[in-house]
Design an enzyme around this catalytic site. Structure first.
Site, mmCIF file in Angstrom:
data_model
loop_
_atom_site.group_PDB
_atom_site.id
_atom_site.type_symbol
_atom_site.label_atom_id
_atom_site.label_comp_id
_atom_site.label_asym_id
_atom_site.label_seq_id
_atom_site.Cartn_x
_atom_site.Cartn_y
_atom_site.Cartn_z
ATOM 1 N N GLU A 1 3.972 -0.135 11.576
ATOM 2 C CA GLU A 1 3.779 -0.728 12.903
ATOM 3 C C GLU A 1 3.892 0.304 14.019
ATOM 4 O O GLU A 1 3.114 0.295 14.969
ATOM 5 C CB GLU A 1 4.759 -1.875 13.123
ATOM 6 C CG GLU A 1 4.551 -3.059 12.188
ATOM 7 C CD GLU A 1 3.133 -3.620 12.201
ATOM 8 O OE1 GLU A 1 2.460 -3.535 13.241
ATOM 9 O OE2 GLU A 1 2.688 -4.121 11.148
ATOM 10 N N HIS B 1 -7.542 -5.082 7.049
ATOM 11 C CA HIS B 1 -6.539 -4.722 6.034
ATOM 12 C C HIS B 1 -7.219 -4.466 4.699
ATOM 13 O O HIS B 1 -6.885 -3.528 3.981
ATOM 14 C CB HIS B 1 -5.471 -5.814 5.907
ATOM 15 C CG HIS B 1 -4.694 -6.001 7.171
ATOM 16 N ND1 HIS B 1 -5.080 -6.894 8.138
ATOM 17 C CD2 HIS B 1 -3.585 -5.385 7.630
ATOM 18 C CE1 HIS B 1 -4.237 -6.822 9.154
ATOM 19 N NE2 HIS B 1 -3.318 -5.912 8.872
#
Ligand SMILES: [Zn+2]
Length: 342
Positions: A139, A235
């Site tokens: 992140e 993703h």
């Protein structure tokens, strides 16, 4: 993570704050299960003993300790490896809020509050707060990308799902450097590997992996580039460059590293001999921070990493040639570069 040491702030004789003055004041607060995105409204986390949490979710502070540990290790990784001072390289700390919202199965970087927001998990697929070290590294790397290449998805659907190669490359870089944060921390209770999210308690034992991305059956991550990669969810699409990175670092075929068995396949069985993780990571970081832009696709990423390898090791070097070969092994080549995009 076992017992870890943190630098905190003493505010009185028996009062400590979960804030690290040696890392630009990086601090973790408690959102108290509200959808709080204003860090200053988070509840400060204090201790009278300077011992924090008990390693179990029964203590609200445990998630905070893991978050603070993950963020400080990520900042240290970027500083010690590349001389980067903070996520945006502006000598500012990265804040965190744990217990964000109610049953949120996510953790994400919010550049507007310069903070990580960590949900507690939904209690079904994700049973614990999402504070694993590689998740934090992932992140915060989105924060680094936001401050550098600003890679953007090609389009976003009505449900907020993102598609396209620059977005896939963004997810991939987050996994590559997230994995590297684990190698940097080298915590025996959380041994480093090329798996992402192996501590999240998922049935397939990982969320994604760099060596053989298509072993992931949750998101359907892909191993190789094809023209349909332009339209792939980010993703799932991340596998192309994550796989190229793994091959560059470790090479193709069977290999056991730190007790984890890998067997990385390649397009048409092309064999690749790795140049090592340190050099592969240096090449990808230089490519990200010098040559990638918001629209960089996988073929552009190949060119960006070749430029970075040339800068670092020379155009005739084994490293340069291996970058070319690693991309060919995921079906990204000069020959199949789409003419309309270049
Ligand atoms: Zn991500």
């Amino acid at each position: 993570m076992g017992t870890v040491s943190l630098t905190t702030t003493q505010t009185a004789r028996t009062s400590f704050l979960l804030k690290d003055p040696t890392r630009y004041g990086t601090e973790t607060r408690d959102a108290k299960n509200k959808l709080l995105e204003n860090f200053s409204k988070g509840t400060k986390i204090t201790s009278t003993t300077n011992k924090w949490g008990n390693g179990s979710v029964s203590s609200r502070t445990s998630a905070a300790v893991d978050a603070q540990y993950g963020i400080t290790k990520t900042l240290d990784f970027y500083k010690k490896t590349f001389g980067r001072k903070g996520i945006a390289n502006n000598s500012k700390g990265a804040q965190a809020m744990v217990h964000f919202g109610n049953k949120i199965a996510n953790a994400f970087w919010d550049p507007t509050c310069n903070c990580m927001l960590y949900g507690d998990g939904d209690g079904t697929m994700f049973k614990k707060p999402l504070v694993a070290l590689d998740v934090t590294g992932h992140e915060l790397t989105h924060g680094v990308v936001e401050a550098t290449a600003r890679l953007e998805p090609t389009y976003v659907d009505a449900n907020g799902n993102q598609y396209g190669e620059p977005g896939s490359l963004n997810e991939s870089l987050a996994d590559i450097f997230g994995s590297n944060v684990e190698f940097y921390a080298n915590n025996p209770k959380n041994p480093p590997n090329y798996l992402l999210g192996e501590k999240l308690g998922l049935a397939q034992k990982f969320l994604r992996r760099l060596d053989h991305p298509s072993l992931d059956k949750l998101e359907g991550t892909i191993d190789y580039w094809s023209s349909s990669t332009y339209y792939t969810e980010v993703h799932a699409g991340s596998g192309v460059s994550s796989h190229a990175y793994y091959l560059l670092a470790e090479g193709s075929g069977k290999k056991t590293i730190g007790g984890v068995a890998y067997n990385s396949p390649t397009y048409r069985g092309l064999s690749v001999k790795g140049i090592g993780r340190t050099k592969a990571t240096a090449i990808f970081y230089r490519a990200l921070t010098r040559y990638m832009v918001s629209t960089t696709d996988f073929h552009d990423a190949r060119v960006a990493t070749l430029k970075a390898a040339k800068d670092l090791y020379g155009a005739g070097s084994t490293e340069y040639k291996t970058v070319d070969r690693a991309w060919a092994a995921v079906n990204v080549t000069a020959a199949n570069t789409p003419a309309d995009r270049h």
